[in-house]
Scaffold this active site. Structure first.
Site, short mmCIF file in Angstrom:
data_model
loop_
_atom_site.label_atom_id
_atom_site.label_comp_id
_atom_site.label_asym_id
_atom_site.label_seq_id
_atom_site.Cartn_x
_atom_site.Cartn_y
_atom_site.Cartn_z
CD GLU A 41 -6.11 15.17 -9.62
OE1 GLU A 41 -6.46 15.44 -8.39
OE2 GLU A 41 -6.15 16.27 -10.37
CG LEU A 42 0.30 13.03 -7.27
CD1 LEU A 42 1.76 13.72 -7.01
CD2 LEU A 42 0.22 11.72 -8.37
CE LYS A 61 -0.05 1.21 -16.67
NZ LYS A 61 -0.56 0.38 -15.49
N PRO A 62 -4.75 1.21 -17.26
CG PRO A 62 -6.64 -0.59 -17.79
CD PRO A 62 -5.21 0.01 -18.28
N GLY A 64 -2.46 8.36 -9.20
CA GLY A 64 -1.79 7.44 -8.24
C GLY A 64 -0.90 7.61 -7.09
CB SER A 65 1.88 6.21 -5.22
OG SER A 65 2.74 6.06 -6.28
CD1 TRP A 97 -3.54 -0.36 -7.00
CD2 TRP A 97 -5.06 -0.52 -5.31
NE1 TRP A 97 -2.93 -0.06 -5.58
CE2 TRP A 97 -4.08 0.14 -4.74
CE3 TRP A 97 -6.28 -0.33 -4.70
CZ2 TRP A 97 -3.76 0.24 -3.41
CZ3 TRP A 97 -6.28 -0.12 -3.48
CH2 TRP A 97 -5.06 0.21 -2.91
CG ASN A 98 -7.97 4.24 -5.03
OD1 ASN A 98 -7.38 4.49 -6.21
ND2 ASN A 98 -8.44 5.05 -4.24
CB CYS A 125 -6.92 9.67 -3.03
SG CYS A 125 -8.75 10.27 -3.88
CD GLU A 131 -1.81 7.90 0.31
OE1 GLU A 131 -1.13 7.39 -0.79
OE2 GLU A 131 -2.97 8.34 -0.46
#
Ligand code: NAD
Length: 509
Positions: free
Chosen positions: A244-245, A171-172, A222-223, A147-148, A278, A374
């Site tokens: 990509e975390l 898939k948002p 995402g996370s 979402w960021n 991120c 984080e």
């Protein structure tokens, strides 16, 4: 009320209600795409992809340029959807979403033809053969996003995958579904054929359905926790993925840094997107000889920030209670263990439940979650160091390795420090802007990710580099074909002796 809430099921679909993080007003509802529908979408995408791949790269690029025209003209419409869902300022939405989107569309439209053209590298040893490398689309790409950066993080990988000749299913995040859906709207208007790009909606269940839905690659942002699950599922399905975390980026401020610029960079790096970035600056290590001046300037600049929800402001709310809980847990743990809060350190209740004041903390150390996990919120902890070696050791003392920054007036010194950081990228004398430098391959080390996106590496990552080896002269038979004989082996041994046993042979091989 949470920002995303399940509401009653209708027509066999779960539904989610989405509200604004700034005002809590309901924005709308989305029906959750179920497993059967995801599979059907993948089948439609597979059929559409064949025709899309048959189009020339020039034709694909023309659609990207049309998207540039539409987005430039209708940007206010796009901005208002994104702002409503994220609570961000107008300026930040232009800077973080629209500007890089236009750049991504144009850059890949311009460069994909050369990057994906057949290559014919000479063979160093097998001179009697030719090699051609063909960049072939992988097929259907599943893109799962957070979402960021709801528009740019969905659009940028989509552009690369489409230019590579793939079909895409996005898939948002369930927190920002309407901003994610703008990507499909943009390309529909730009003339992308039906089903080459589809959006499926929902939470983790829909994401998992996409990973298991028969796609040829997953591009996940995402996370770390979700990335692990996605990576495991891709491993099971034997499909490639990029992950990509999260990150815990360190900023190293040397004794010879421009302190005014470094302080400004720290404040921007930590509070940009309310720290929900991120590559946010999550830890500062500053040389003890300049720590006092640096910290004073950081606090001054932080106090001058305008937090708000309407009109001109610098930073908005946190996106949802889940993230705010992390911030409050980290702050409580840090203060209990001896950290000192110089400004902020609490919610800004006057503005609303999800507003947390931009916060500067000193006396922090690595026993605190604030320095090791984080945070993804507006907190800037500052720690002093004595030597470059100590700063590098502290920066590398993290399970994460996404990005980081080094600040010194001596570029050589800064680059030498940068090279010793165990991260996917580093910026010198600037906040972390690698994702915005489209040519730069972007990805994390350690738990911050697997694989790289962007630039030529990213574009080619959506293709199979398919080598085609071609015989040059067509003799009736090859030396190594049957029958195997002692004489034939003698010839091989002579070649071995000459090629790898003599200086000229080694030079030529
Ligand atoms: P998240 O992992 O909770 O969700 C990301 C996406 O995964 C969402 O669309 C979610 O619905 C989906 N999802 C959830 N469970 C899933 C499952 N089991 N299978 C498949 N998909 C699933 O992350 P978030 O809270 O939306 O985003 C914040 C995180 O993203 C932060 O850690 C941040 O650092 C990271 N991030 C990384 C980058 C990068 O480029 N490295 C960029 C932006 C954000």
């Amino acid at each position: 009320m949470a920002i995303v809430q399940p509401v009653e099921t209708s027509n066999g679909h779960r539904r989610l209600r989405v509200a604004s993080p700034a005002t809590k007003e309901v924005i709308g509802e989305i029906p959750v795409t179920n497993l059967d529908e995801v599979k059907a979408a993948v089948e439609r995408a597979r059929a559409a992809q064949k025709k899309w791949a048959a189009r020339s790269i020039d034709e694909r690029a023309r659609i990207m340029y049309r998207a540039v025209d539409i987005l430039s003209k209708k940007q206010e419409q796009y901005i208002s959807v994104i702002m409503r869902e994220t609570g961000r300022s107008h300026f930040e939405t232009v800077m973080m979403e629209i500007f890089p989107a236009l750049d991504s569309l144009t850059y890949y439209a311009k460069t994909a033809k050369a990057a994906l053209a057949d290559e014919r590298p000479g063979l160093h040893l097998l001179k009697v053969k030719k090699l051609l490398i063909n960049y072939k689309p992988l097929g259907v790409i599943g893109i799962i996003t957070p979402w960021n950066g709801p528009f740019i993080l969905s659009l940028n990988p989509t552009v690369q995958a489409l230019m590579g000749g793939n079909a895409v299913i996005v898939k948002p995040s369930e927190v920002t579904p309407f901003a994610g859906a703008l990507v499909a709207e943009l390309f529909r208007e730009a003339g992308l054929p039906d089903d080459v790009l589809q959006v499926v909606n929902g939470d983790g269940e829909t994401g998992a359905a996409l990973v298991n839905g028969g796609v040829d690659k997953i591009s996940f942002t995402g996370s770390v926790a979700t990335g692990r699950k996605v990576g495991e599922a891709c491993g099971k399905n034997l499909i490639p993925c990029t992950l990509e975390l999260g990150g815990k980026d360190a900023m190293i401020v040397c004794d010879d840094a421009d302190i005014e610029r470094a302080a400004g960079g720290a404040v921007f790096g930590a509070f940009f997107n309310t720290g929900q970035f991120c590559c946010a600056t999550e830890r500062v290590y500053v040389h003890e000889s300049v720590a006092e001046e640096f910290t004073r300037k950081v606090v001054e600049k932080t106090r001058a920030l305008r937090q708000g929800a309407v009109g001109e402001f610098d930073l908005g709310p946190m996106i949802w209670p889940r993230q705010l809980d992390v911030v409050e847990r980290h702050m409580k743990d840090a203060v209990t263990k001896g950290a000192t809060v110089l400004c902020g350190g609490k919610r800004n209740h006057a503005l609303g439940e999800l507003f947390y004041e931009p916060t500067v903390v000193v006396d922090a150390d690595h026993t605190m979650a604030l320095m090791t996990e984080e945070t993804f919120g507006p907190i800037l902890p500052i720690v002093k160091f004595k030597t470059d070696d100590e700063a590098i050791r502290l920066a590398n003392d993290s399970p994460y390795g996404l990005s980081g920054t080094v600040w010194s007036k001596n570029d050589e010194r800064a680059i030498a420090i940068a090279k010793r950081l165990d991260t996917g990228s580093v910026c010198v004398n600037d906040s972390s802007i690698t994702y915005g430098a489209v040519e730069a391959p972007f990805g994390g080390r350690k738990t911050s990710g697997v694989g790289q996106v962007n630039g030529e590496v990213g574009l080619r990552g959506y293709c199979q580099a398919m080598p085609i080896v071609i015989d040059r002269f067509g003799p009736k038979e090859e030396h190594v074909w049957y029958p195997y004989t002692a004489d034939k082996e003698k010839v091989l041994q002579r070649i071995i002796k000459w090629v790898w046993g003599t200086p000229i042979g080694r030079w030529m091989s």
